[in-house]
Design an enzyme around this catalytic site. Sequence first.
Site, PDB file in Angstrom:
ATOM      1  N   LEU A   1       0.820  -1.222   0.000  1.00 56.28           N
ATOM      2  CA  LEU A   1       0.000   0.000   0.000  1.00 56.28           C
ATOM      3  C   LEU A   1       0.847   1.262   0.000  1.00 56.28           C
ATOM      4  CD1 LEU A   1      -2.546  -1.511   2.511  1.00 56.28           C
ATOM      5  CD2 LEU A   1      -3.040  -0.904   0.126  1.00 56.28           C
ATOM      6  N   PRO A   2       0.260   2.387  -0.501  1.00 56.38           N
ATOM      7  CA  PRO A   2       1.093   3.546  -0.810  1.00 56.38           C
ATOM      8  C   PRO A   2       1.358   4.542   0.325  1.00 56.38           C
ATOM      9  CG  PRO A   2      -1.111   3.877  -1.644  1.00 56.38           C
ATOM     10  CD  PRO A   2      -1.095   2.508  -1.048  1.00 56.38           C
TER      11      PRO A   2
ATOM     12  N   THR B   1       6.324   0.023   2.670  1.00 56.22           N
ATOM     13  CA  THR B   1       7.312   0.716   3.507  1.00 56.22           C
ATOM     14  C   THR B   1       6.551   1.676   4.405  1.00 56.22           C
ATOM     15  OG1 THR B   1       8.845   0.602   1.650  1.00 56.22           O
ATOM     16  CG2 THR B   1       9.430   2.072   3.475  1.00 56.22           C
TER      17      THR B   1
ATOM     18  N   LYS C   1      14.891  -1.399   5.690  1.00 54.54           N
ATOM     19  CA  LYS C   1      14.410  -0.871   4.397  1.00 54.54           C
ATOM     20  C   LYS C   1      14.687   0.634   4.278  1.00 54.54           C
ATOM     21  CE  LYS C   1      11.722   0.037   0.833  1.00 54.54           C
ATOM     22  NZ  LYS C   1      12.143  -0.174  -0.543  1.00 54.54           N
TER      23      LYS C   1
ATOM     24  N   LYS D   1       8.297  10.043   1.005  1.00 52.98           N
ATOM     25  CA  LYS D   1       7.813   9.339   2.210  1.00 52.98           C
ATOM     26  C   LYS D   1       8.948   8.563   2.863  1.00 52.98           C
ATOM     27  CE  LYS D   1       5.605   5.337   1.284  1.00 52.98           C
ATOM     28  NZ  LYS D   1       6.299   4.131   1.653  1.00 52.98           N
TER      29      LYS D   1
HETATM   30  P1  NAD Z   1       1.153   2.149  -6.006  1.00 55.14           P
HETATM   31  O1  NAD Z   1       0.564   3.472  -5.651  1.00 55.14           O
HETATM   32  O2  NAD Z   1       1.518   1.853  -7.422  1.00 55.14           O
HETATM   33  O3  NAD Z   1       0.171   0.958  -5.521  1.00 55.14           O
HETATM   34  C1  NAD Z   1      -0.612   1.025  -4.379  1.00 55.14           C
HETATM   35  C2  NAD Z   1      -1.937   0.327  -4.659  1.00 55.14           C
HETATM   36  O4  NAD Z   1      -2.740   0.388  -3.472  1.00 55.14           O
HETATM   37  C3  NAD Z   1      -2.764   0.985  -5.778  1.00 55.14           C
HETATM   38  O5  NAD Z   1      -3.169   0.000  -6.709  1.00 55.14           O
HETATM   39  C4  NAD Z   1      -3.950   1.579  -5.049  1.00 55.14           C
HETATM   40  O6  NAD Z   1      -5.149   1.622  -5.819  1.00 55.14           O
HETATM   41  C5  NAD Z   1      -4.080   0.644  -3.863  1.00 55.14           C
HETATM   42  N1  NAD Z   1      -4.820   1.222  -2.737  1.00 55.14           N
HETATM   43  C6  NAD Z   1      -4.814   2.500  -2.287  1.00 55.14           C
HETATM   44  N2  NAD Z   1      -5.630   2.612  -1.216  1.00 55.14           N
HETATM   45  C7  NAD Z   1      -6.145   1.382  -0.987  1.00 55.14           C
HETATM   46  C8  NAD Z   1      -7.043   0.853  -0.012  1.00 55.14           C
HETATM   47  N3  NAD Z   1      -7.574   1.635   0.951  1.00 55.14           N
HETATM   48  N4  NAD Z   1      -7.366  -0.453  -0.089  1.00 55.14           N
HETATM   49  C9  NAD Z   1      -6.828  -1.247  -1.061  1.00 55.14           C
HETATM   50  N5  NAD Z   1      -5.967  -0.817  -2.006  1.00 55.14           N
HETATM   51  C10 NAD Z   1      -5.638   0.496  -1.962  1.00 55.14           C
HETATM   52  O7  NAD Z   1       2.425   1.976  -5.047  1.00 55.14           O
HETATM   53  P2  NAD Z   1       3.679   0.992  -5.266  1.00 55.14           P
HETATM   54  O8  NAD Z   1       4.737   1.697  -6.031  1.00 55.14           O
HETATM   55  O9  NAD Z   1       3.175  -0.338  -5.723  1.00 55.14           O
HETATM   56  O10 NAD Z   1       4.211   0.891  -3.747  1.00 55.14           O
HETATM   57  C11 NAD Z   1       3.536   0.138  -2.760  1.00 55.14           C
HETATM   58  C12 NAD Z   1       4.438   0.041  -1.527  1.00 55.14           C
HETATM   59  O11 NAD Z   1       5.663  -0.609  -1.883  1.00 55.14           O
HETATM   60  C13 NAD Z   1       4.837   1.407  -0.945  1.00 55.14           C
HETATM   61  O12 NAD Z   1       4.893   1.321   0.448  1.00 55.14           O
HETATM   62  C14 NAD Z   1       6.200   1.660  -1.529  1.00 55.14           C
HETATM   63  O13 NAD Z   1       6.985   2.528  -0.706  1.00 55.14           O
HETATM   64  C15 NAD Z   1       6.759   0.252  -1.570  1.00 55.14           C
HETATM   65  N6  NAD Z   1       7.799   0.010  -2.593  1.00 55.14           N
HETATM   66  C16 NAD Z   1       7.651   0.475  -3.873  1.00 55.14           C
HETATM   67  C17 NAD Z   1       8.656   0.218  -4.817  1.00 55.14           C
HETATM   68  C18 NAD Z   1       8.555   0.705  -6.251  1.00 55.14           C
HETATM   69  O14 NAD Z   1       9.583   0.666  -6.966  1.00 55.14           O
HETATM   70  N7  NAD Z   1       7.387   1.151  -6.728  1.00 55.14           N
HETATM   71  C19 NAD Z   1       9.798  -0.493  -4.445  1.00 55.14           C
HETATM   72  C20 NAD Z   1       9.891  -0.980  -3.141  1.00 55.14           C
HETATM   73  C21 NAD Z   1       8.889  -0.710  -2.224  1.00 55.14           C
END
Ligand code: NAD
Length: 298
Positions: free
Chosen positions: A64-65, A94, A169, A238
Amino acid sequence: MDIGFIGLGNMGQPMARRLIEAGHTLVVYDTRNDAVAPLVALGAKLASSPQDVADRVETVMASLPSLQISAKVATGEGGVIHGKRIKRFVDLSTTGSRVAAEISAALAKKNIVQIDSPVSGGVGGANKGTLAVMVSGPQADIDVVKDALSVFGKVFVIGHKPGMAQTMKLANNFLSATAMAATSEAVAMGVKAGLDPAVMIDVINAGSGRTTASDGKFPQAVLPRTFNYGFTTALMLKDVRLCVEESKTLGTPNDVMSAVLDQWELTNTEFGGDTDFTAIVKMIERRAGVIVGKAGSK
Ligand code: NAD
């Protein structure tokens, strides 16, 4: 095994797909219909809320974001805490150690175990199953999910206290954020002196300045001016904010962290949180009065 998966964005989408391909049975939920559709097409069952997911399976994963959304999905109204079957909540997001510990304490009151499992390695790593998967939580529950987590990449058991994997992390992402900010400044300086940025990146990658920024992000998303590496400025901001907060709480030096944080605050203010985090180069270019890219690019 039967697994619930909540949050099918840039990271969750390929991770959930890999679980299905490895033979696991998924129940999925996301607030966006377009995020769940590809997984339902692969055989995942669709749930109507985080609680509905937790009514159906013992192990629920989430990617989740934001901290607020992780807390809401875990312990809020309609959250997994109210589920009938859930035994463990594996948070792949994270969130920092403070929020992880708060979620862990709240879930423990309902005999649900929290496992922190933040990941590193980007969307490319999530697709290929080459992520670094950092895990903290009770060993017995880690044992239950370890095989499933290994579908994402290499699993590192960091410790057994809630939040330990989050600290790991944040240390990692601070270094990634620093490499991106520092490489942007270094290359902008060279370009202003008349150097070719592509040659600079080749030299840096053959020399001692090589980092994940010079090795991956510059060749793939900055020099071609695509700015589409797959991680938003808001998420990087963040993570660096959380890292500074973590360091301050622990009483360790954070001068470099704070300087790097300023650079991401500026990028976020000037270009917006939805931009790809490689947009930090544009913030530096604006101040340097040069464009870093292949000849003729804008
Ligand atoms: P993203 O925004 O692409 O995906 C988040 C998803 O959560 C979206 O599909 C959104 O619709 C969904 N969402 C939002 N609110 C919601 C709710 N209340 N219930 C259910 N679903 C909900 O984000 P991401 O890039 O996939 O990152 C997700 C996590 O992973 C973050 O914590 C980020 O810091 C971490 N992360 C990301 C990366 C990267 O390269 N993108 C790498 C490592 C870690």
